[in-house]
Scaffold this motif. Sequence first.
Motif, mmCIF file in Angstrom:
data_model
loop_
_atom_site.group_PDB
_atom_site.id
_atom_site.type_symbol
_atom_site.label_atom_id
_atom_site.label_comp_id
_atom_site.label_asym_id
_atom_site.label_seq_id
_atom_site.Cartn_x
_atom_site.Cartn_y
_atom_site.Cartn_z
ATOM 1 N N ALA A 165 8.400 9.354 -12.165
ATOM 2 C CA ALA A 165 8.713 8.847 -13.505
ATOM 3 C C ALA A 165 7.444 8.325 -14.187
ATOM 4 N N ASP A 166 7.543 8.130 -15.481
ATOM 5 C CA ASP A 166 6.423 7.586 -16.240
ATOM 6 C C ASP A 166 6.017 6.221 -15.675
ATOM 7 N N GLU A 167 6.991 5.443 -15.266
ATOM 8 C CA GLU A 167 6.742 4.136 -14.660
ATOM 9 C C GLU A 167 5.851 4.267 -13.417
ATOM 10 N N ASP A 168 6.055 5.312 -12.647
ATOM 11 C CA ASP A 168 5.255 5.530 -11.444
ATOM 12 C C ASP A 168 3.833 5.926 -11.805
ATOM 13 N N ALA A 169 3.683 6.759 -12.821
ATOM 14 C CA ALA A 169 2.343 7.140 -13.291
ATOM 15 C C ALA A 169 1.601 5.907 -13.810
ATOM 16 N N GLN A 170 2.317 5.040 -14.511
ATOM 17 C CA GLN A 170 1.680 3.822 -15.013
ATOM 18 C C GLN A 170 1.222 2.926 -13.871
ATOM 19 N N HIS A 171 2.045 2.839 -12.831
ATOM 20 C CA HIS A 171 1.641 2.024 -11.681
ATOM 21 C C HIS A 171 0.410 2.608 -10.996
ATOM 22 N N LEU A 172 0.388 3.910 -10.818
ATOM 23 C CA LEU A 172 -0.780 4.548 -10.200
ATOM 24 C C LEU A 172 -2.032 4.299 -11.040
ATOM 25 N N THR A 173 -1.880 4.303 -12.350
ATOM 26 C CA THR A 173 -2.992 4.015 -13.256
ATOM 27 C C THR A 173 -3.493 2.585 -13.062
ATOM 28 N N VAL A 174 -2.564 1.643 -12.949
ATOM 29 C CA VAL A 174 -2.936 0.242 -12.722
ATOM 30 C C VAL A 174 -3.694 0.103 -11.405
ATOM 31 N N CYS A 175 -3.223 0.794 -10.369
ATOM 32 C CA CYS A 175 -3.924 0.757 -9.071
ATOM 33 C C CYS A 175 -5.360 1.249 -9.216
ATOM 34 N N LEU A 176 -5.530 2.366 -9.909
ATOM 35 C CA LEU A 176 -6.883 2.897 -10.093
ATOM 36 C C LEU A 176 -7.738 1.941 -10.915
ATOM 37 N N ASP A 177 -7.171 1.385 -11.968
ATOM 38 C CA ASP A 177 -7.923 0.417 -12.779
ATOM 39 C C ASP A 177 -8.413 -0.747 -11.925
ATOM 40 N N ARG A 178 -7.581 -1.211 -11.035
ATOM 41 C CA ARG A 178 -7.932 -2.364 -10.203
ATOM 42 C C ARG A 178 -8.931 -1.994 -9.114
ATOM 43 N N TYR A 179 -8.654 -0.945 -8.352
ATOM 44 C CA TYR A 179 -9.449 -0.681 -7.155
ATOM 45 C C TYR A 179 -10.688 0.169 -7.398
ATOM 46 N N LEU A 180 -10.756 0.897 -8.492
ATOM 47 C CA LEU A 180 -11.990 1.627 -8.787
ATOM 48 C C LEU A 180 -13.087 0.686 -9.263
ATOM 49 N N ARG A 181 -12.713 -0.475 -9.747
ATOM 50 C CA ARG A 181 -13.702 -1.476 -10.168
ATOM 51 C C ARG A 181 -14.367 -2.154 -8.964
ATOM 52 N N GLN A 182 -13.713 -2.075 -7.816
ATOM 53 C CA GLN A 182 -14.241 -2.667 -6.587
ATOM 54 C C GLN A 182 -14.996 -1.576 -5.829
ATOM 55 N N LEU A 183 -16.251 -1.428 -6.176
ATOM 56 C CA LEU A 183 -17.050 -0.312 -5.665
ATOM 57 C C LEU A 183 -17.197 -0.298 -4.150
ATOM 58 N N ASP A 184 -17.048 -1.457 -3.515
ATOM 59 C CA ASP A 184 -17.204 -1.525 -2.068
ATOM 60 C C ASP A 184 -15.884 -1.298 -1.318
ATOM 61 N N CYS A 185 -14.792 -1.150 -2.032
ATOM 62 C CA CYS A 185 -13.483 -0.960 -1.396
ATOM 63 C C CYS A 185 -13.120 0.515 -1.323
ATOM 64 N N GLN A 186 -12.703 0.914 -0.150
ATOM 65 C CA GLN A 186 -12.227 2.282 0.039
ATOM 66 C C GLN A 186 -10.810 2.207 0.589
ATOM 67 N N TYR A 187 -9.864 2.011 -0.298
ATOM 68 C CA TYR A 187 -8.469 1.988 0.127
ATOM 69 C C TYR A 187 -7.967 3.422 0.077
ATOM 70 N N ASP A 188 -7.074 3.700 -0.827
ATOM 71 C CA ASP A 188 -6.479 5.029 -0.936
ATOM 72 C C ASP A 188 -6.722 5.628 -2.322
ATOM 73 N N GLN A 189 -7.908 5.360 -2.880
ATOM 74 C CA GLN A 189 -8.200 5.829 -4.232
ATOM 75 C C GLN A 189 -8.047 7.345 -4.372
#
Length: 149
Positions: free
Chosen positions: A38-62
């Motif tokens: 759903a669109d809600e799921d795409a929005q959540h995935l976007t929020v995850c990327l916004d948060r964790y791509l800013r943390q250059l030293d973190c390698q979660y599940d980007q």
Amino acid sequence: MPDTTSPTRRSHMIRRTEPSQLCFAGQGYCFALVHFGADEDAQHLTVCLDRYLRQLDCQYDQHWVISALLHVDSRRGSEHGARFLVPGSLWDQWNEAQPRSSSPSRFMDDLCAFANRQRSQWSYRLGVPGMNLNKRASAYGPMCTAVYS
């Protein structure tokens, strides 16, 4: 089987993707969000990327998150992931900081196609058309409907 697309179930899944506390859990949650699609799921995935791509030293599940987002976008005809694909984007910045950089992949497309093939094969072998697919899941089409009741 409980309704997997209920707001409570979805919010539980969404909370669990940030950040994975168990090895590979985030990958499974990404796959589940692709299933919901759903669109809600795409929005959540976007929020995850916004948060964790800013943390250059973190390698979660980007890599899993971007692939899941691109898959949902392609199925819905949306473009939530487009801003992560332009030169100089958060993805580029994060990717360049990694020991081994790589471009965003569409492996979720292949994973979903594999899951759908497996579902079809087992359905045929067991003589159970659709393997009693959750009716709500099948409304999304062949996206990733390997949810069994």
